[in-house]
Design a protein around this motif. Structure first.
Motif, mmCIF file in Angstrom:
data_model
loop_
_atom_site.group_PDB
_atom_site.id
_atom_site.type_symbol
_atom_site.label_atom_id
_atom_site.label_comp_id
_atom_site.label_asym_id
_atom_site.label_seq_id
_atom_site.Cartn_x
_atom_site.Cartn_y
_atom_site.Cartn_z
ATOM 1 N N LEU A 22 11.184 13.358 7.908
ATOM 2 C CA LEU A 22 11.729 13.890 9.163
ATOM 3 C C LEU A 22 10.691 13.680 10.250
ATOM 4 C CD1 LEU A 22 13.664 17.074 9.973
ATOM 5 C CD2 LEU A 22 11.529 16.666 11.185
ATOM 6 N N THR A 23 11.143 13.162 11.394
ATOM 7 C CA THR A 23 10.206 12.977 12.492
ATOM 8 C C THR A 23 10.934 12.879 13.827
ATOM 9 O OG1 THR A 23 8.174 11.810 13.102
ATOM 10 C CG2 THR A 23 10.062 10.451 12.507
ATOM 11 N N HIS A 24 10.149 12.821 14.896
ATOM 12 C CA HIS A 24 10.671 12.772 16.262
ATOM 13 C C HIS A 24 10.152 11.514 16.954
ATOM 14 C CE1 HIS A 24 11.139 17.128 15.548
ATOM 15 N NE2 HIS A 24 9.883 17.060 15.145
ATOM 16 N N GLY A 25 10.889 11.053 17.952
ATOM 17 C CA GLY A 25 10.438 9.926 18.750
ATOM 18 C C GLY A 25 11.049 9.993 20.135
ATOM 19 N N VAL A 26 10.414 9.312 21.090
ATOM 20 C CA VAL A 26 10.876 9.346 22.479
ATOM 21 C C VAL A 26 11.049 7.925 22.993
ATOM 22 C CG1 VAL A 26 10.284 10.052 24.825
ATOM 23 C CG2 VAL A 26 9.750 11.552 22.914
ATOM 24 N N GLY A 27 12.121 7.708 23.753
ATOM 25 C CA GLY A 27 12.354 6.400 24.349
ATOM 26 C C GLY A 27 12.834 6.528 25.779
ATOM 27 N N GLN A 73 7.675 4.772 12.868
ATOM 28 C CA GLN A 73 6.989 5.923 12.271
ATOM 29 C C GLN A 73 7.416 6.146 10.828
ATOM 30 O OE1 GLN A 73 7.016 9.584 14.613
ATOM 31 N NE2 GLN A 73 7.463 8.396 16.436
ATOM 32 N N ILE A 74 8.726 6.087 10.609
ATOM 33 C CA ILE A 74 9.271 6.431 9.292
ATOM 34 C C ILE A 74 8.858 5.415 8.233
ATOM 35 C CG2 ILE A 74 11.409 6.712 7.971
ATOM 36 C CD1 ILE A 74 12.667 7.786 10.624
ATOM 37 N N VAL A 75 8.983 4.115 8.530
ATOM 38 C CA VAL A 75 8.684 3.109 7.509
ATOM 39 C C VAL A 75 7.182 2.970 7.259
ATOM 40 C CG1 VAL A 75 10.803 1.822 7.928
ATOM 41 C CG2 VAL A 75 8.711 1.156 9.142
ATOM 42 N N TYR A 76 6.358 3.471 8.184
ATOM 43 C CA TYR A 76 4.917 3.447 7.965
ATOM 44 C C TYR A 76 4.392 4.771 7.398
ATOM 45 C CZ TYR A 76 4.246 -1.055 10.287
ATOM 46 O OH TYR A 76 4.274 -2.393 10.616
ATOM 47 N N GLY A 77 5.288 5.723 7.144
ATOM 48 C CA GLY A 77 4.860 6.988 6.563
ATOM 49 C C GLY A 77 4.212 7.939 7.547
ATOM 50 N N ARG A 78 4.431 7.717 8.858
ATOM 51 C CA ARG A 78 3.826 8.604 9.873
ATOM 52 C C ARG A 78 4.849 9.644 10.314
ATOM 53 N NH1 ARG A 78 0.813 4.375 8.040
ATOM 54 N NH2 ARG A 78 -1.133 4.138 9.188
ATOM 55 N N THR A 79 5.377 10.407 9.383
ATOM 56 C CA THR A 79 6.389 11.397 9.722
ATOM 57 C C THR A 79 5.810 12.802 9.763
ATOM 58 O OG1 THR A 79 7.036 11.799 7.426
ATOM 59 C CG2 THR A 79 8.137 9.991 8.568
ATOM 60 N N GLN A 80 6.596 13.741 10.283
ATOM 61 C CA GLN A 80 6.176 15.135 10.332
ATOM 62 C C GLN A 80 6.093 15.731 8.928
ATOM 63 O OE1 GLN A 80 5.631 16.784 13.492
ATOM 64 N NE2 GLN A 80 5.707 14.657 14.132
ATOM 65 N N ALA A 108 0.846 -1.192 0.000
ATOM 66 C CA ALA A 108 0.000 0.000 0.000
ATOM 67 C C ALA A 108 0.883 1.244 0.000
ATOM 68 C CB ALA A 108 -0.901 0.002 1.229
ATOM 69 N N PRO A 109 0.522 2.276 -0.756
ATOM 70 C CA PRO A 109 1.344 3.491 -0.786
ATOM 71 C C PRO A 109 1.285 4.231 0.540
ATOM 72 C CG PRO A 109 -0.691 3.829 -2.007
ATOM 73 C CD PRO A 109 -0.643 2.372 -1.646
ATOM 74 N N ILE A 110 2.414 4.812 0.939
ATOM 75 C CA ILE A 110 2.464 5.617 2.157
ATOM 76 C C ILE A 110 2.888 7.039 1.784
ATOM 77 C CG2 ILE A 110 2.959 3.664 3.672
ATOM 78 C CD1 ILE A 110 5.910 4.505 3.637
ATOM 79 N N PRO A 111 2.451 8.035 2.578
ATOM 80 C CA PRO A 111 2.830 9.419 2.263
ATOM 81 C C PRO A 111 4.261 9.717 2.696
ATOM 82 C CG PRO A 111 1.485 9.358 4.250
ATOM 83 C CD PRO A 111 1.548 7.952 3.732
ATOM 84 N N GLU A 112 5.047 10.250 1.768
ATOM 85 C CA GLU A 112 6.430 10.619 2.051
ATOM 86 C C GLU A 112 6.767 11.924 1.350
ATOM 87 O OE1 GLU A 112 9.441 7.778 1.235
ATOM 88 O OE2 GLU A 112 8.267 6.086 1.940
#
Length: 234
Positions: free
Chosen positions: A46-51, A123-130, A26-30
């Motif tokens: 580009l995105t952010h994450g917390v660990g 996030q990045i590989v699923y296209g859930r980036t900023q 399925a296409p993802i937004p990038e």
């Protein structure tokens, strides 16, 4: 149909049945495009994450700018554990130039940074980036915009007890020098110094006392305070 891999005896005895469904991923937004990603180099954003580490003593906020599968920019911010700052220094050397797949499988020294990298990978590989819907994404250097003037992390540090109440120690505006109280001993404002701007001025030759005065400000109704206290001593 021959298989290049080792198969069990049961599978070897099976006859071949053709697969009808042959649609791709399925296409993802990038970065303003819809991409059917099949390879790591298909990934951008580009995105952010917390660990957090296992004992949850410290945490890491990680910002990555990925272009064509390769990390081009990394901002590593840590809080809560002194050792994490050294780990962040090493992670900052390790991450740029690696693919996101290499990075998620790299030892980034601190567990909190490793967890943040894992969250970013998802996030990045699923296209859930900023930058999912930003045409062309953001330029390398965009991560610094999170830091603002003087390039300091946005930190909030508060301490409070049931016996003595709250103390504001550091806010987005800066290092808190004094907190102002009203007649009911409730906080109505605070005085702060913007350390990033102050240090920048000192580096450019301004006298330290002058820089401290210039970049000291107030927030709220501090000027109306009946009493002011040093939150670190009083």
């Amino acid at each position: 149909m021959s298989c290049p891999y080792q198969c069990s005896h049961e599978v070897q005895q099976m006859c071949f049945v053709s697969k009808g469904a042959k649609h791709g991923p399925a296409p993802i937004p990038e970065e303003g495009k819809w991409v059917k990603s099949k390879k790591i180099e298909d990934i951008s954003g580009l995105t952010h994450g917390v660990g957090a580490c296992a004992p949850q003593q410290g945490a890491c906020k990680l910002t990555l700018n990925v272009k064509d599968g390769v990390i081009q920019e990394a901002l590593v911010e840590t809080i809560g554990c002194s050792g994490m700052t050294h780990s962040a220094a090493m992670a900052a050397e390790v991450l740029p130039g690696k693919t996101v797949l290499e990075a998620v499988n790299s030892d980034l020294v601190c567990d909190a940074i490793n967890v943040a990298m894992r969250e970013l990978f998802l996030q990045i590989v699923y296209g859930r980036t900023q930058t999912a819907f930003s045409e062309g994404g953001l330029p390398i250097g965009a991560g610094l915009e999170d830091l603002g003037k003087g390039l300091r992390s946005q930190v909030g540090t508060m301490y409070s007890t049931s016996v003595k109440g709250p103390r504001y120690l550091e806010m987005a505006e800066g290092y808190v020098l004094k907190i102002g109280l009203d007649k009911n001993d409730e906080i109505i404002g605070y005085q702060f110094v913007h350390l990033g701007k102050m240090m920048e001025a000192i580096r450019k030759g301004m006298d330290a006392t002058e820089a401290l005065a210039k970049f000291t400000g107030t927030y709220g109704r501090f000027d109306e305070a009946v009493k002011t206290i040093d939150p670190r001593k009083e």
